[in-house]
Design an enzyme around this catalytic site. Structure first.
Site, PDB file in Angstrom:
ATOM      1  N   LYS A 141     -20.019 -16.547   0.617  1.00 41.45           N
ATOM      2  CA  LYS A 141     -21.461 -16.401   0.792  1.00 41.45           C
ATOM      3  C   LYS A 141     -22.217 -15.679  -0.318  1.00 41.45           C
ATOM      4  O   LYS A 141     -21.766 -14.640  -0.807  1.00 41.45           O
ATOM      5  CB  LYS A 141     -21.718 -15.643   2.093  1.00 41.45           C
ATOM      6  CG  LYS A 141     -21.370 -16.466   3.315  1.00 41.45           C
ATOM      7  CD  LYS A 141     -21.628 -15.671   4.553  1.00 41.45           C
ATOM      8  CE  LYS A 141     -21.608 -16.577   5.774  1.00 41.45           C
ATOM      9  NZ  LYS A 141     -21.845 -15.785   6.988  1.00 41.45           N
ATOM     10  N   ARG A 198       0.814  -1.216   0.000  1.00 43.67           N
ATOM     11  CA  ARG A 198       0.000   0.000   0.000  1.00 43.67           C
ATOM     12  C   ARG A 198       0.849   1.269   0.000  1.00 43.67           C
ATOM     13  O   ARG A 198       0.441   2.284  -0.564  1.00 43.67           O
ATOM     14  CB  ARG A 198      -0.938   0.000   1.202  1.00 43.67           C
ATOM     15  CG  ARG A 198      -2.081  -0.960   0.985  1.00 43.67           C
ATOM     16  CD  ARG A 198      -3.055  -0.958   2.103  1.00 43.67           C
ATOM     17  NE  ARG A 198      -4.284  -1.603   1.665  1.00 43.67           N
ATOM     18  CZ  ARG A 198      -5.202  -2.091   2.490  1.00 43.67           C
ATOM     19  NH1 ARG A 198      -5.049  -2.000   3.789  1.00 43.67           N
ATOM     20  NH2 ARG A 198      -6.284  -2.655   2.011  1.00 43.67           N
ATOM     21  N   GLY A 231     -13.207  -3.803   0.489  1.00 41.63           N
ATOM     22  CA  GLY A 231     -14.597  -3.344   0.598  1.00 41.63           C
ATOM     23  C   GLY A 231     -14.951  -2.306  -0.449  1.00 41.63           C
ATOM     24  O   GLY A 231     -16.045  -2.327  -1.014  1.00 41.63           O
ATOM     25  N   GLY A 241     -10.809  -8.393  -1.184  1.00 49.62           N
ATOM     26  CA  GLY A 241      -9.690  -8.675  -0.285  1.00 49.62           C
ATOM     27  C   GLY A 241      -9.057 -10.033  -0.484  1.00 49.62           C
ATOM     28  O   GLY A 241      -7.845 -10.143  -0.702  1.00 49.62           O
TER      29      GLY A 241
HETATM   30  P1  ADP Z   1     -13.279 -11.533  -1.416  1.00 53.40           P
HETATM   31  O1  ADP Z   1     -12.609 -11.063  -0.157  1.00 53.40           O
HETATM   32  O2  ADP Z   1     -12.316 -11.735  -2.537  1.00 53.40           O
HETATM   33  O3  ADP Z   1     -14.436 -10.652  -1.798  1.00 53.40           O
HETATM   34  P2  ADP Z   1     -14.893 -13.407   0.054  1.00 53.40           P
HETATM   35  O4  ADP Z   1     -14.540 -12.695   1.306  1.00 53.40           O
HETATM   36  O5  ADP Z   1     -16.273 -13.291  -0.432  1.00 53.40           O
HETATM   37  O6  ADP Z   1     -13.880 -12.996  -1.117  1.00 53.40           O
HETATM   38  O7  ADP Z   1     -14.631 -14.976   0.221  1.00 53.40           O
HETATM   39  C1  ADP Z   1     -13.405 -15.498   0.589  1.00 53.40           C
HETATM   40  C2  ADP Z   1     -13.549 -16.734   1.416  1.00 53.40           C
HETATM   41  O8  ADP Z   1     -14.382 -17.689   0.803  1.00 53.40           O
HETATM   42  C3  ADP Z   1     -12.229 -17.403   1.618  1.00 53.40           C
HETATM   43  O9  ADP Z   1     -11.853 -17.286   2.973  1.00 53.40           O
HETATM   44  C4  ADP Z   1     -12.463 -18.850   1.206  1.00 53.40           C
HETATM   45  O10 ADP Z   1     -11.879 -19.786   2.078  1.00 53.40           O
HETATM   46  C5  ADP Z   1     -13.972 -18.963   1.257  1.00 53.40           C
HETATM   47  N1  ADP Z   1     -14.452 -20.064   0.399  1.00 53.40           N
HETATM   48  C6  ADP Z   1     -14.218 -20.259  -0.898  1.00 53.40           C
HETATM   49  N2  ADP Z   1     -14.760 -21.416  -1.321  1.00 53.40           N
HETATM   50  C7  ADP Z   1     -15.351 -21.970  -0.251  1.00 53.40           C
HETATM   51  C8  ADP Z   1     -16.060 -23.195  -0.037  1.00 53.40           C
HETATM   52  N3  ADP Z   1     -16.278 -24.068  -1.023  1.00 53.40           N
HETATM   53  N4  ADP Z   1     -16.535 -23.439   1.207  1.00 53.40           N
HETATM   54  C9  ADP Z   1     -16.312 -22.568   2.211  1.00 53.40           C
HETATM   55  N5  ADP Z   1     -15.654 -21.410   2.067  1.00 53.40           N
HETATM   56  C10 ADP Z   1     -15.166 -21.103   0.850  1.00 53.40           C
HETATM   57 MG    MG Z   2     -13.155 -11.271   1.921  1.00 47.72          MG
END
Ligand code: ADP
Ligand code: MG
Length: 394
Positions: free
Chosen positions: A199, A36, A375, A352
């Protein structure tokens, strides 16, 4: 939207206040990742290259919640920034107040002062006008380069713009705005959106916002299983949000209506339990065995994604394809990162964990834009306007 940038202003002889995102990870007072700080250098170096400018930089660090916690002082950042700029960076005695004003006024042309952690004051997150005025009183020009906090209307990102004569975006902010804005304006087809993560509930707005822009939408990660359940497949012990079955169903219906192809997992890498040491097993079927949970996408799914991504004119990716933090279940996310890196079209990664994955695999330099805001990039991709950017448009 095209924001006014630091290049559009005449900075000669001015005191320039720059909001950066120096919210770096620290371990016992040592910066463990200076990405950063490095990301802010183009803007800071540009300002310093202009005749007789004085530079005042500010940022938040962690969550001191209005307390002057010494372990969240920006002093280590001042030191590292100084090393990178090859120039002394003075650390201010505070964020606002008469002492800080003196320190700012004492700056000579070409000198740099880093204010203390703006979140030492609760007025920062409350966007208190008096606090914003105090910050503004330190300079006549304000530049916001803190994309990572652009989704928050805080005193140092939004309030301050009301009390400074001139405002503009820094180069990092401009780049984020151009690339993420480009994704949302995209007309160049085929365009592939890849959305994963844990999710549906946290990603539904992103899915809805990207759906009309793309030709193919890949839904992977934990959230895919709510969709597979809606489609009548067995999902075993995989992550499912029962409250979001209707939402998932509605999204599939809109995709069909809009003629957008949806790719869901065709096969899986499963485990008996959610653990780092769990044995990985490939299931060559859409259905997940009752006693197993899906932790990653399988090879058949990857083959389906590969062709789409490699032929795309544009790709946006948010959310890992599996539990990439566990080495046994990182293959899907790694492979997708490689396809995105190989794609000749415009490629953007935001979020993230997705960004952490791309960095972990060492592929960031092969992607056109890896967003620095978790975010903030998510909210941008949801189609929301970010207060920190809106404030610069006036
Ligand atoms: P980002 O930060 O890129 O927006 P998210 O925070 O939505 O992504 O999701 C990241 C998390 O999703 C990771 O910690 C990962 O372990 C989890 N994840 C990915 N696939 C699965 C799965 N099949 N079951 C449970 N958790 C999962
Ligand atoms: Mg995340």
């Amino acid at each position: 939207m095209a924001v006014r940038t630091v290049k559009d202003l005449d900075l000669k002889g001015k005191s320039v206040l720059v909001r950066c995102d120096f919210n770096v990870p620290l371990k016992e007072g040592v910066i463990t990742d200076d990405t950063r700080i490095k990301a802010a250098l183009p803007t800071l170096e540009y300002i310093l290259s202009q005749p007789d400018t004085k530079l005042i930089v500010m940022s938040h660090l962690g969550r001191p919640k209005g307390e002057k916690k010494p372990e969240l002082s920006l002093a280590p950042v001042a030191k590292r920034l100084g090393e990178l700029l090859k120039k002394e960076v003075k650390i201010a005695s505070d964020v606002i107040g008469p002492e800080v004003k003196k320190e700012a006024e004492a700056l000579k042309a070409g000198e740099i002062l880093l204010l203390e952690n703006v979140r030492y004051y609760n007025e920062e997150t409350k966007n208190d006008p008096e606090f914003a005025k105090e910050l503004a009183s330190l300079a006549s020009v304000y530049i916001n380069d803190a994309f990572g906090t652009a989704h928050r209307a805080h005193a140092s990102t939004e309030g301050v713009t009301k009390y400074v004569a001139q405002t503009a975006a820094g180069f990092l902010m401009e780049k984020e705005d151009n690339f993420l804005g480009g994704v949302l304006k995209n007309e160049d087809k085929p365009f592939v959106a890849i959305v994963g993560g844990a999710k549906v509930s946290s990603k539904i707005s992103v899915l809805e916002s990207l759906l009309p822009k793309c030709t193919t939408m890949v839904i992977g990660g934990g959230m895919a299983y709510t969709f597979l359940k809606v489609k009548g497949f067995e999902v075993g012990k995989s992550l499912v949000e029962e409250d979001y079955l209707d939402t998932a169903k509605a999204l599939l219906a809109s995709a069909e209506k809009a003629g957008v192809e949806i790719i869901l997992p065709l096969d899986h890498v499963v485990a008996a339990e959610f653990s780092e040491t769990a044995k990985a097993e490939v299931i060559d079927d859409v259905n997940v065995p009752a006693d197993k949970l899906a932790m990653d996408i399988g090879p058949k799914t990857l083959a389906a994604i590969k062709g789409k991504v490699l032929n795309a004119k544009g790709v946006v990716w948010n959310g890992p394809m599996g539990v990439f933090e566990f080495d046994n279940f990182a293959k899907g996310t790694l492979a997708v990162a490689e396809y995105v890196a190989e794609c000749k079209g415009v490629t953007v990664v935001g979020g993230g964990d997705s960004v952490a994955a791309v960095n972990k695999f060492g592929l960031a330099s092969k992607i056109d834009h890896v967003s620095t805001g978790g975010g903030a990039s998510l909210e941008y991709l949801e189609g929301k306007s970010l207060p920190g950017i809106v404030a610069l448009e006036k």
